[in-house]
Design a protein around this motif. Sequence first.
Motif, mmCIF file in Angstrom:
data_model
loop_
_atom_site.group_PDB
_atom_site.id
_atom_site.type_symbol
_atom_site.label_atom_id
_atom_site.label_comp_id
_atom_site.label_asym_id
_atom_site.label_seq_id
_atom_site.Cartn_x
_atom_site.Cartn_y
_atom_site.Cartn_z
ATOM 1 N N PRO A 1 0.802 -1.150 -0.060
ATOM 2 C CA PRO A 1 -0.062 -0.113 0.029
ATOM 3 C C PRO A 1 0.867 1.417 0.037
ATOM 4 C CG PRO A 1 -1.068 -1.438 1.309
ATOM 5 C CD PRO A 1 0.126 -2.276 0.811
ATOM 6 N N PRO A 2 1.943 1.368 0.633
ATOM 7 C CA PRO A 2 2.749 2.709 0.584
ATOM 8 C C PRO A 2 3.248 3.151 -0.891
ATOM 9 C CG PRO A 2 3.429 1.459 2.460
ATOM 10 C CD PRO A 2 2.530 0.649 1.973
ATOM 11 N N GLY B 1 0.343 4.382 -2.766
ATOM 12 C CA GLY B 1 0.112 5.597 -2.598
ATOM 13 C C GLY B 1 0.805 6.527 -3.437
ATOM 14 N N LYS B 2 2.030 6.144 -3.552
ATOM 15 C CA LYS B 2 2.986 7.049 -4.151
ATOM 16 C C LYS B 2 2.626 6.859 -5.756
ATOM 17 C CE LYS B 2 7.192 6.418 -1.229
ATOM 18 N NZ LYS B 2 8.463 5.507 -1.032
ATOM 19 N N GLN C 1 0.033 9.418 -6.038
ATOM 20 C CA GLN C 1 0.562 10.573 -5.749
ATOM 21 C C GLN C 1 1.065 11.059 -7.352
ATOM 22 O OE1 GLN C 1 3.467 10.259 -2.964
ATOM 23 N NE2 GLN C 1 2.272 11.054 -1.170
ATOM 24 N N LEU D 1 -10.727 4.225 -1.724
ATOM 25 C CA LEU D 1 -10.105 4.566 -0.864
ATOM 26 C C LEU D 1 -10.407 5.182 0.357
ATOM 27 C CD1 LEU D 1 -6.768 5.719 -2.492
ATOM 28 C CD2 LEU D 1 -7.043 3.465 -1.390
ATOM 29 N N VAL E 1 -6.884 7.585 3.983
ATOM 30 C CA VAL E 1 -5.702 7.173 3.354
ATOM 31 C C VAL E 1 -5.456 8.367 2.152
ATOM 32 C CG1 VAL E 1 -5.094 5.414 1.544
ATOM 33 C CG2 VAL E 1 -6.155 4.819 3.503
ATOM 34 N N ILE E 2 -6.302 8.944 1.840
ATOM 35 C CA ILE E 2 -6.303 10.133 0.935
ATOM 36 C C ILE E 2 -5.899 11.347 1.635
ATOM 37 C CG2 ILE E 2 -7.476 11.831 -0.600
ATOM 38 C CD1 ILE E 2 -9.539 9.705 -1.055
ATOM 39 N N GLN F 1 -3.613 10.906 3.917
ATOM 40 C CA GLN F 1 -2.055 10.638 4.128
ATOM 41 C C GLN F 1 -1.377 10.942 2.868
ATOM 42 O OE1 GLN F 1 -2.309 6.500 5.328
ATOM 43 N NE2 GLN F 1 -3.097 6.888 7.167
ATOM 44 N N ASN F 2 -2.176 10.458 1.612
ATOM 45 C CA ASN F 2 -1.193 10.669 0.475
ATOM 46 C C ASN F 2 -1.383 12.063 -0.252
ATOM 47 O OD1 ASN F 2 -0.292 7.808 -0.100
ATOM 48 N ND2 ASN F 2 -2.386 7.525 0.254
ATOM 49 N N TRP F 3 -2.443 12.874 0.126
ATOM 50 C CA TRP F 3 -2.764 14.171 -0.597
ATOM 51 C C TRP F 3 -3.400 14.990 0.408
ATOM 52 C CZ3 TRP F 3 -0.276 15.065 -5.055
ATOM 53 C CH2 TRP F 3 -0.512 15.923 -5.853
#
Length: 375
Positions: free
Chosen positions: A326-327, A330-331, A334, A360, A364-365, A367-369
């Motif tokens: 998942p990380p 997420g990238k 991004q 999502l 989680v969103i 965290q990523n954006w």
Amino acid sequence: MNSPGKIKCYTNSNMLGENWPGIQLYYPPVKYSPAQGIYEDVTQAAARMKKHAHHTNAHTLIFDLEDGCRQKEMSRDLLRQELPELRKVNPSVTIAIRSNSFRTDEYELDMQLVSDMSDCIDVVMLAKAGEAYGAAEVRDLSSLLLELNPNITIQPIIEHPKSLKIAPELMQYSTVKHVVFGIHDFSKAMGIHITPEHWIEELQFYMNQLMFEARIAGKGVIGGVETLIGANIMPEKFIEPHDVRRWLDLHGDYESRIVYKHACQEAAMGLTGKQVIHPGHIHLCKTAYTPSPTEVNQKVRILKAAIEADALHGGAIKFEGEMLDPPMFGKALQTLLRAHALRALNQDDMDFALQVLELLPAQVIRQNWPYGVLL
């Protein structure tokens, strides 16, 4: 009804977030002519705007009324005359006014210009933000802009350690989406003698500090102005990293290589824009900041593989010889959102990014954006 914690997916690209400042070109309103040894008059400056500003490939045009402007009154007259036509001819370019510092006589005249031309201005860049009156400067400017045109945003320029110290306070207002790291005034105030080749390393500690605070606040950071100006300009047909590197190897000069290297470093740090003073830097920095078509395609394939394996929320997949979880997903997301923010995502990939967002949880969103538009 939407599931708790989920974000409804609209067919509107606004769900992907707002456009970033991107590559910002400093454009002198009234320019000194070394050949003639005099400044332009309004007619000459207007002709230059029609020839160059109307066709710029920069994301943003900055009309500097502060340090880079000697003929301030004439420059404001020019902008009153020419901004409506620029807006009509090139509606996609962001128009920014770099104002003088808060509550000076020139600032008041700048604000009258903003009031008169509020339909033609997208951004007010506040020079020396917070140095004299603290965060109250942004508060008062926000109140004024909300009355004139609520779509106008503020980009405070961090040019002094005082401003960096109160950066979280400057970024607390909804009118502030991005802040500018004014590297030259900042280094002067700190007594640091930066060099054109190594200023990122020389100011790394302070840039990291600003990036840290901005990330918490969900704001973007606009990188520094390069002073190196080379002779060669890279053609716009070069967009893939390997093509850019080949051009730099065969045709680039020392200055171009340094500017590109710095832009790549800033992009890797997650900066949302960069200021340039020469048109030849625009496309070079765009390629550094913007995910290439090949990179976007790869990230789409990663996300599709994660969705197919039901691993988007948890689990791992093997992709082209690499284990991804998942990380990494997420990238990949991004990258798509960054391409959209820099106006480089096609409709099919935009639609796919919206589908991913729908799958999502809101956390989680975040965290990523963290830029706020999606929330």
